[in-house]
Write an enzyme that holds these catalytic residues in place. Structure first.
Site, PDB file in Angstrom:
ATOM      1  N   GLU A 254       0.874  -1.185   0.000  1.00 16.75           N
ATOM      2  CA  GLU A 254       0.000   0.000   0.000  1.00 16.75           C
ATOM      3  C   GLU A 254       0.899   1.219   0.000  1.00 16.75           C
ATOM      4  O   GLU A 254       1.546   1.530   1.004  1.00 16.75           O
ATOM      5  CB  GLU A 254      -0.920  -0.006   1.229  1.00 16.75           C
ATOM      6  CG  GLU A 254      -1.913  -1.137   1.252  1.00 16.75           C
ATOM      7  CD  GLU A 254      -2.869  -1.123   0.067  1.00 16.75           C
ATOM      8  OE1 GLU A 254      -2.935  -0.098  -0.640  1.00 16.75           O
ATOM      9  OE2 GLU A 254      -3.528  -2.140  -0.157  1.00 16.75           O
ATOM     10  N   CYS A 288      -1.991   8.551   2.703  1.00 12.67           N
ATOM     11  CA  CYS A 288      -1.888   7.988   1.353  1.00 12.67           C
ATOM     12  C   CYS A 288      -3.159   8.277   0.561  1.00 12.67           C
ATOM     13  O   CYS A 288      -3.152   8.203  -0.674  1.00 12.67           O
ATOM     14  CB  CYS A 288      -1.620   6.491   1.409  1.00 12.67           C
ATOM     15  SG  CYS A 288      -2.817   5.572   2.387  1.00 12.67           S
TER      16      CYS A 288
END
Length: 500
Positions: A254, A288
């Site tokens: 990720e 993110c």
């Protein structure tokens, strides 16, 4: 509370905080709050061997029983929510509500995983052969390494650990060197849950290792660690992913986002502005899933920018422990310097910058505080296509809807995306195969704030790992297809039989 009071309430002792070689600084004021002992890389083979031994025992414990351990962890987290949340604020610089929200995510994934422990379903498959039954079964894979980043210092571990534990996999956690204290405090809560759980939990089921690249390399390179889940920069993922794949391991990555929002002419601008501000400045732009690119239709662009400038001007920047603060500090001065350098690049590429100045008045001295920046760009220039982990929002305009989707997709990163529109055709096109190329695509909601029930991730640059909900659990298990012959004869070919 003082720094010392927060550390003590989180259960950290003098032995945890002193005598080590890793200096830990609070982003709030830059003060050194601990010297943490690091794991010797030479110890990693023994750590991995303990995890392997634990795996041989844990895989035999029934999955619903494994879920009971995660239920107990959820109870420990509920009891410690306020104290662990305050520690997240102290060590990662998140505002108080976000620190508490991160612990709530941990609690939620524990609830999800407890139910999952009774739902690790395989399929019964129709066989083409008479007198045969075919089925698939899911089995534990082995130790799972979790390499987490500073911006979500505990939630990301919980997304992985809760699923891995109910799936039958031991966990080895390497936290960011910037946030080891939250990891120590969390590991202590899990140890407490394990003690309550009893003898079914083998030694080495959950281990914490603290250190730098050598520790990460030991996990990435070991064939005895079949799963490596790593969260962080694309630079880090480009190192970890190939190393894991080179020895046929399974990486769950990720990484970066550089996430965009399209605002169409029919959008509810009041709703859009709230989502834009939350997405772009929450966690000081250090998610993110932070909103970094705003693609607005030419007809509403000026109105939208004016609204955003008013909203940005009213944002309280300051001590993240204060209830009124909405924008806390960047993780360190290096992050601030990278933000200012990127704004200089944007200016050189034709950008008009609103905000983005260093804040020194009314904030704790020693921290890296900045105004969120709103940057009007003439086009999607090279600096826009790079992701900077800071509160920078680039604003561009479009005329044709197809061009907006092309602009949204024309960056190498691709984690989360969104559109604000009341046009059904635009919304459905955005969600179609011809629309957003990101792992997360939202309509009339911003790019951040993913729910536990949906699998998180799918970042396009790496092929995308999946964590948390939906069928993400399959990434922590191996699928076995089995066939049972209950017939009286086994036909090898038409009209052919063996004599026995």
């Amino acid at each position: 509370m003082t720094h010392a009071e927060i550390l003590a309430r989180a259960g950290l002792t003098a032995a945890d905080l002193t005598g080590g070689t890793l200096a830990v600084h609070s982003p709030i004021d830059g003060a050194e709050i601990a010297r943490v002992a690091q794991t010797d890389p030479a110890e990693m083979p023994a750590v991995i061997d303990r995890a392997q031994a634990a795996f041989r025992a844990w895989r035999l414990v029934p999955a619903p029983r494994r879920g009971e351990l995660v239920r107990l962890l959820g109870e420990e987290l509920r009891a410690a929510k306020a104290d662990l949340g305050a520690l997240v604020t102290l060590e990662a610089g998140k505002i108080a509500s976000e620190g508490l929200g991160e612990v709530q995510e941990m609690i939620d994934i524990c609830d999800f995983a407890v139910g999952l422990s009774r739902q690790l379903y395989g399929l019964t498959i129709a066989s083409e052969r008479p007198g045969h039954r075919m089925a698939e079964t899911w089995h534990p894979m082995g130790p799972c390494a979790v390499i987490s980043a500073f911006n979500f210092p505990v939630a990301v571990w919980s997304w992985n650990a809760a699923l891995a534990l109910v799936c039958g996999d031991p966990v080895i956690w390497k936290p960011s060197e910037k946030t080891p204290l939250t990891a120590i405090a969390t590991q202590r809560l899990l140890d407490r849950a394990i003690a309550r759980f009893g003898a079914d939990a083998p030694a080495g089921l959950a281990q914490l290792v603290i250190g730098g690249p050598a520790i990460g390399a030991a996990l990435a390179d070991s064939p005895l660690v079949p799963i490596v889940s790593a969260t962080g920069s694309t630079r880090m993922g480009a190192i970890v992913g190939p190393r894991v794949l080179a020895r046929w391991g399974r990486p769950i990555l990720e990484l970066g986002g550089n996430n965009a929002m399209i605002v169409a002419p029919s959008a509810d601008l009041d709703m859009a502005v709230r989502a834009i501000v939350f997405g772009a400045v929450g966690t000081a732009g250090q998610r993110c899933t932070s909103l970094r690119r705003l693609i607005a239709h030419r007809s509403i662009r000026d109105d939208l920018v004016a609204r955003l400038m008013r909203a940005y001007a009213s944002l309280p920047v300051g001590d993240p422990r204060a209830a009124t603060t909405l924008v806390g500090p960047l993780i360190d001065h290096g992050a601030r310097d990278r933000m200012l350098a990127q704004l200089d690049r944007a200016r050189a590429e034709g950008g008009v910058i609103h905000g983005g100045r260093t804040v020194t008045a009314g904030v704790p001295q020693g921290g890296a505080y900045v105004e969120p920046a709103l940057v009007e760009m003439p086009a999607q220039t090279p600096c826009v296509r790079e992701e900077t982990f800071a509160p920078i929002l680039y604003v561009m305009e479009y005329e044709d809807f197809d061009d907006a989707i092309a602009m949204q997709n024309d960056v190498p990163q691709g984690l989360s995306s969104c559109i604000f529109t009341r046009d059904l055709r635009e919304a459905e096109t955005f969600l179609s195969a011809a629309g957003s190329d990101c792992g997360i695509a939202n309509v009339n909601i911003g790019p951040s704030g993913a729910e536990i029930g949906g699998a998180f991730g799918g970042e396009k640059e790496t092929g995308g790992g999946r964590e948390s909900g939906s069928d993400a659990w399959r990434g922590y298990m191996r699928r076995q297809t089995s066939t049972v012959n209950y017939s009286t004869a086994l036909p090898l070919a038409q009209g052919v039989r063996f004599e026995v």
